[in-house]
Enzyme design. Structure first.
Site, short mmCIF file in Angstrom:
data_model
loop_
_atom_site.label_atom_id
_atom_site.label_comp_id
_atom_site.label_asym_id
_atom_site.label_seq_id
_atom_site.Cartn_x
_atom_site.Cartn_y
_atom_site.Cartn_z
N CYS A 111 0.32 -1.08 -0.38
CA CYS A 111 0.25 -0.04 0.18
C CYS A 111 0.90 1.10 -0.30
CB CYS A 111 -1.03 0.25 1.36
SG CYS A 111 -1.72 -1.76 1.62
N HIS A 247 -3.07 6.59 2.96
CA HIS A 247 -3.38 5.16 2.04
C HIS A 247 -5.02 4.73 2.66
CE1 HIS A 247 -3.87 1.41 1.43
NE2 HIS A 247 -3.83 0.33 1.95
N ASN A 277 -9.76 -1.45 0.45
CA ASN A 277 -8.86 -1.22 0.50
C ASN A 277 -8.16 -2.27 -1.28
OD1 ASN A 277 -6.09 -1.63 0.65
ND2 ASN A 277 -6.46 -2.01 2.65
#
Ligand code: UT7
Length: 320
Positions: A111, A247, A277
């Site tokens: 990420c 993120h 996500n």
């Protein structure tokens, strides 16, 4: 000096709501919403891979900017879910876009990937090694999720974002930082063959495995200070930052970061509620959404910070 001269994103068509998981695992919409803030995510079709999403994001970049990509001299794809381990996803993108003469490499930093990609592109352009660098953050995490693990499969989604970095008369990147706690490697991983990391037993099932609580604690315990550090490095204060784009892992993590910093949630764009996500793609998708909503505008000062598997993080402050 360098700046982002064009930007684009793409998400697959298939929308998956939380009820989708109620037939597969023991979960419900209320749990997912209250613990993560996720309402929907997108899943790629069978046969649609990370390089396909990357190409669509690059095409959107061209549609937004009118830029010619035929003379791009380096492609960086940031991803945890490449089409295959070899060749790298960037080489697939080169082939599909028909760019004749370009270097290709992937950044494999989960990420944090997209921000690491921007850091490398800035270094390439400012040193004069390359003049036109295409950085893509793209994931098809739906292909590497464990649909039997209710603690993780509800979290992830697929998507892509692309940015073009080129020389500029004015420096748009103001500061960078990065760091890693490899001792937490066993808390978020994808493993093919190994049975342990750092002496801790792991599951080699080729699927994403995570200790959500540990990653959550690490993120909220560390990221606010890394943001403060980055702002100080740029000689700025938080008041100078128009938007912080962390993120988009979990809305609760973003809220905790905002509380710790005393920074308004309205100035923290997110993509997790709509797209889940999306790892390397979450920051570009959050920026695109905030642009569509009229929040982020050209010239704004943005602080981007990606964090995840490693556990590692990377940040930058830039003029949009
Ligand atoms: O991209 C970067 C990397 N990833 C992250 O940033 C993820 C960070 N972590 C998180 O987002 C959160 O830790 C999760 C959303 C993954 C989990 O939320 P949590 O509040 O930390 O839940 P928990 O793991 O502490 O579990 C609480 C309870 C447990 O039941 P018991 O032991 O209290 O009876 C779990 O078994 O919730 C249960 N649970 C679920 N229940 C319904 C776990 N997953 C689910 C589920 N549906 N999907």
């Amino acid at each position: 000096m360098s700046k982002i001269t064009a930007f684009g994103t793409y998400v697959p068509e298939k929308i998956i709501d939380n009820h989708y998981f109620e037939d597969i695992i023991d979960t419900n919409d209320e749990w997912i919403m209250s613990r993560t803030g996720i309402k929907t995510r997108r899943f790629a079709k069978d046969g649609e891979y990370t390089s396909d999403l990357s190409v669509k994001a690059a095409e959107n970049l061209v549609a937004n900017s009118g830029k010619d990509l035929s003379d791009v001299d380096f492609i960086i794809v940031c991803t945890t879910s490449p089409d295959q381990p070899m060749p790298n996803a960037a080489s697939r993108v080169q082939y599909k876009l028909g760019i004749e003469n370009t270097g290709c490499n992937d950044i494999y930093a989960a990420c944090a990937g997209f921000v690491y990609g921007l850091q490398v592109a800035h270094g390439f352009v400012n040193s004069g090694i390359y003049r036109k660098v295409l950085v893509i953050g793209a994931e098809t995490l739906s292909k590497i999720m464990d649909f039997e693990d209710r603690t993780s499969c509800i979290l992830f989604g697929d998507g892509a974002g692309a940015a073009l970095i080129e020389p500029s008369d004015e420096e748009h990147f103001q500061a960078f930082n990065s760091g890693t706690n490899g001792d937490f490697g066993h808390d978020l991983y994808l493993s093919h063959k190994k049975n342990s990391i750092n002496g801790v037993g792991i599951n080699p099932n080729s699927r994403i495995i995570q200790n959500g609580r540990s990653v959550f604690k690490w993120a909220v315990g560390n990221i606010p200070n890394k943001i403060r550090e980055l702002v100080a490095k740029a000689g700025l204060t938080l008041d100078d930052i128009d938007f912080i784009v962390p993120h988009s892992a979990n809305l609760r993590i973003i809220e905790a970061i905002a509380r710790d910093l005393g920074y308004p949630m309205e100035q923290i764009p997110e993509s997790v509620s709509e797209y889940g996500n999306t790892s390397s793609a979450s920051i570009p998708l959050a920026i695109a959404k905030a642009e569509r909503n009229g929040k982020i505008k050209k010239g704004d000062t943005l602080l981007l910070i990606g964090f995840g598997g490693g556990l590692t993080f990377a940040g930058t402050i830039l003029k949009w």
